[in-house]
Design a protein around this motif. Structure first.
Motif, PDB file in Angstrom:
ATOM      1  N   LEU A  54       0.826  -1.211   0.000  1.00 31.64           N
ATOM      2  CA  LEU A  54       0.000   0.000   0.000  1.00 31.64           C
ATOM      3  C   LEU A  54       0.860   1.261   0.000  1.00 31.64           C
ATOM      4  N   LYS A  55       1.974   1.234   0.704  1.00 33.44           N
ATOM      5  CA  LYS A  55       2.889   2.378   0.674  1.00 33.44           C
ATOM      6  C   LYS A  55       3.359   2.644  -0.747  1.00 33.44           C
TER       7      LYS A  55
ATOM      8  N   ASN B 243       0.404   4.041  -2.947  1.00 35.79           N
ATOM      9  CA  ASN B 243       0.019   5.411  -2.612  1.00 35.79           C
ATOM     10  C   ASN B 243       0.967   6.451  -3.189  1.00 35.79           C
TER      11      ASN B 243
ATOM     12  N   GLU C 194      -0.408   8.186  -6.254  1.00 36.25           N
ATOM     13  CA  GLU C 194      -1.681   8.891  -6.109  1.00 36.25           C
ATOM     14  C   GLU C 194      -2.749   8.324  -7.050  1.00 36.25           C
TER      15      GLU C 194
ATOM     16  N   SER D 176      -4.858   5.257   4.515  1.00 35.30           N
ATOM     17  CA  SER D 176      -4.359   5.435   3.155  1.00 35.30           C
ATOM     18  C   SER D 176      -4.745   6.804   2.608  1.00 35.30           C
ATOM     19  N   SER D 177      -3.849   7.413   1.849  1.00 35.17           N
ATOM     20  CA  SER D 177      -4.169   8.702   1.225  1.00 35.17           C
ATOM     21  C   SER D 177      -5.083   8.510   0.010  1.00 35.17           C
ATOM     22  N   ALA D 178      -4.984   7.385  -0.662  1.00 36.58           N
ATOM     23  CA  ALA D 178      -5.879   7.063  -1.775  1.00 36.58           C
ATOM     24  C   ALA D 178      -7.011   6.177  -1.271  1.00 36.58           C
TER      25      ALA D 178
END
Length: 212
Positions: free
Chosen positions: A88-89, A92, A95, A122-124
């Motif tokens: 996931l890092k 992300n 984007e 998560s940012s997304a």
């Protein structure tokens, strides 16, 4: 752009890559996680990245994986992050429009709960999906949905409370309710056909679509 993070959960729960391509299109970027990378390889799916400690893949299979991904990161089994967190890092950083985790349900409950926590930070937007469930995080504001493939839908707070929650277009609607983390008020609702909306002014909400 959509990333699909393909992990190594129980086969009977994991949608086949062809199902995911039909649903989300040919422009998917694939990330294989540990045994999930090997499963993608067996279906002749090239990966943008494969990563993990690969403790469930033998040396011969690992060599073969290099034919399907130019970007393989082999981590030690003893590390601070899970393989899924590392995946996931990476996703992300680009984007993406969304990240879909498959192979993250079934099996060990601690890994599944950790996947839910990773969704929340998560940012997304992140979805967890299998044959019987789809889970996503909703943030404050209004969200519109079309009647989905899953007949049931539940809402669970991922914060201590969700303020001014309104549900429209469901079998059981709400208007400006406060939903607390310990409440079962929004379990096992149903779509009422057509468009539905979910809105709230504060907090975070897990939306869980499911079938029996």
């Amino acid at each position: 752009m959509i990333y699909i993070v393909y992990a190594g959960g129980p086969d009977f729960l994991i949608p086949h890559p062809s199902e995911l391509i039909k649903k989300y299109g040919m422009e998917i970027r694939w990330i294989g996680v540990d045994r999930g990378a090997y499963a993608l390889m067996k279906e002749n799916i090239g990966m943008e990245k494969a990563l993990g400690d690969f403790d469930s893949v033998n040396d011969e299979e690992l060599v073969e994986l290099h034919r399907y991904s130019d970007n393989i990161e082999h981590y030690p089994a003893d590390k601070n992050e899970t393989d899924l967190e590392l995946a996931l890092k990476y996703a992300n950083e680009s984007e993406p429009e969304k990240i879909i985790i498959v192979g993250g349900t079934g099996g060990r409950m601690d890994h599944f709960l950790m996947a839910v926590h990773l969704m929340e930070k998560s940012s997304a937007p992140v979805w967890i999906e299998d044959h019987s469930n789809r889970i996503r995080v909703l943030h404050q504001g209004e969200h519109l949905f079309e009647n989905a493939d899953f007949p049931y839908v539940s809402f669970l707070p991922c914060t201590e409370k969700v303020k001014k929650l309104s549900l429209k277009g469901f079998k059981y609607n709400l208007s400006n309710e406060t939903l607390y983390k310990s409440s079962s008020l929004c379990i096992s609702n149903e779509w009422n056909g057509g468009q539905a909306s979910v809105s709230f002014s504060e907090g975070g909400l897990l939306m869980i679509e499911t079938r029996d």
